[in-house]
Design an enzyme around this catalytic site. Structure first.
Site: not given
Length: 464
Positions: A99, A247, A249, A251
């Site tokens: 992440s 961010d 990743d 999500d």
């Protein structure tokens, strides 16, 4: 190697080549198949742009296939692409990503078929324990080994999102997007641009779209104000209508208005909640449920109720929110960390769909985003303040003892320690991080002065 340090409450997170290696990834892949009973079934696996992700995906896939799974290697994906694949094709899967963490970290987020989350309460620690045994002693090969084959789901993912929010009729908008060298550099052109689908009335100004898991420009963590500086400057320089920051990743999505001012995730939660309540009520649903975690603004349940919905409060963490979404058949859920969950997206979180709702809300009317957002931000909030303390439990206990003796307050233990002023002037929550060695404080009040007073009082207690 002890896997207990890298298995957290709802994902895996560790240092590359220290607590997460190819051998560990392979053992986890084998255990994933065995714990979930996936031999002979499809398993998805993909990774983000971190230098270590490709090798980990290969190792996990090898372990999963050796135990009989038919593995589809999704290649480079955002986390919500995994959730799309798991939900749309009803299969379990995993993505290698850390992440927003620095490049030396990597990790794994896992989901069951239907994008159902896997947490410490639903199989994650069983996977850990079996993977530990396989790592220590080896694992048996299945009588009928599976295969590993490539699968690209980007086009289908983009089509799914476009079907959920219609942006074709919005007024022309100029949007600066900071991908932070993360996976939004791949997904934004596919969903909001014309790379795959027809043009939308959006002019995208890209910042840091090059996929680079060493994060050469700034950390891919928009929750930290300093990581929004480039986006804010670009919004002003390009006279854009808004800015979006994702961010690593992709999500999570953060929003800044046309003045460069951040719009709080609580305001975004309220804005989307009102839209989703209106949409499903128009289709005949009487009182839709909206999930919010306990550190979102108190205005969130107020807006949900005013729109005719029923707010349900839950603890922090995506697996808890998703479980509550399913239990309540909630139409939408939001967290103050900028995770947004949608019933129409398999109860999973997707920063891209949240961004599309913001674009639609802005583009369907003529006011600037600063004006639109202001109505959803009636209170003064501290934002999340992190403190490193010697003894987290003792610090929380000391604060609890102080306020247990105070008059006119209520104490709540849903997640950490919440102290609520019964007159409604302020509240705060103090809780230990699930992923880092930190104590997190959130304070909200009816005015800036009261918020500052309460913030400083609690920080003085925990940092003394």
């Amino acid at each position: 190697m002890d896997l207990s340090s890298s298995f957290k409450a709802y994902d895996v997170r560790g240092l590359v080549d220290v607590s997460l290696t190819d051998e560990v990834a392979e053992a986890i892949g084998a255990a994933f198949v065995d714990v979930l009973g996936l031999a002979g079934k499809t398993v998805f696996c993909g990774g983000d742009m971190r230098p270590s992700s490709k090798g980990f995906v290969s190792a996990f896939s090898q372990g999963a296939a050796a135990r009989g799974a038919e593995v589809c290697d999704l290649g480079l994906i955002a986390t919500d692409e995994l959730y799309f694949a798991c939900g749309a094709m009803n299969a379990a899967g995993a993505i290698f990503t850390a992440s927003h963490n620095p490049a030396q970290y990597n990790g794994i987020k896992m989901a069951k078929a239907g994008a159902v989350p896997i947490s410490s309460d639903s199989g994650l620690f069983e996977i850990r324990d079996l993977a530990q045994r396989y790592l220590d002693h080896g694992y048996p090969k299945a009588e009928s080994a599976g295969t590993v084959s490539p699968l690209d789901v980007l086009s289908e993912y983009a089509l799914k999102l476009r079907s959920l929010v219609d942006l074709t009729g919005v007024r022309p908008l100029k949007v600066v997007v900071d991908a932070g060298n993360g996976m939004a550099g791949l997904t934004v052109p596919a969903v909001l641009g014309s790379q795959i689908l027809e043009d939308l009335p959006l002019t995208i100004v890209p910042l840091y779209f090059e996929l680079d898991g060493t994060f050469p420009n700034h950390p891919a963590n928009p929750l930290e104000p300093e990581n929004l500086r480039d986006l804010q400057a670009a919004v002003l320089a390009h006279e854009a209508d808004l800015g979006l920051a994702f961010d690593g990743d992709a999500d999570r999505c953060f929003v800044v208005d046309e003045t460069g001012h951040p719009v709080t995730p609580s305001a975004i939660t309220s804005m989307i909640a009102v839209r989703e309540i209106s949409r499903v009520q128009a289709a005949g649903q009487g009182k839709p449920v909206v999930i919010h975690n306990l550190i979102t603004s108190q205005s969130v349940p107020e807006f949900v109720k005013a729109a005719g919905g029923r707010p349900v409060r839950t603890r922090v963490g995506h697996s808890f929110i998703k479980a509550q979404m399913a239990e309540e058949d909630a139409v939408f859920g939001g967290e103050h960390s900028a995770h947004y969950y949608f019933r129409d997206f398999y109860n999973a979180d997707t920063g891209m769909l949240a961004a599309m709702h913001v674009l639609a809300a802005l583009g369907e009317q003529s006011a600037p985003l600063s004006t639109l957002a202001r109505q959803y931000e009636p209170y003064s909030a501290s934002g999340e303040i992190n403190s490193t303390v010697v003894d987290v439990s003792q610090a929380i206990s000391d604060v609890r003892e102080t306020y247990q003796q105070a008059q006119g307050v209520r104490i709540d233990d849903l997640d950490g320690l919440s102290v609520i002023d019964e007159s409604g002037e302020w509240w705060f929550n103090l809780r230990a991080s699930n992923t880092e060695e930190l104590l997190r404080l959130n304070v909200e009040a009816t005015d800036e002065m009261t918020m500052g007073r309460m913030r400083d009082a609690v920080l003085d207690m925990i940092r003394k």
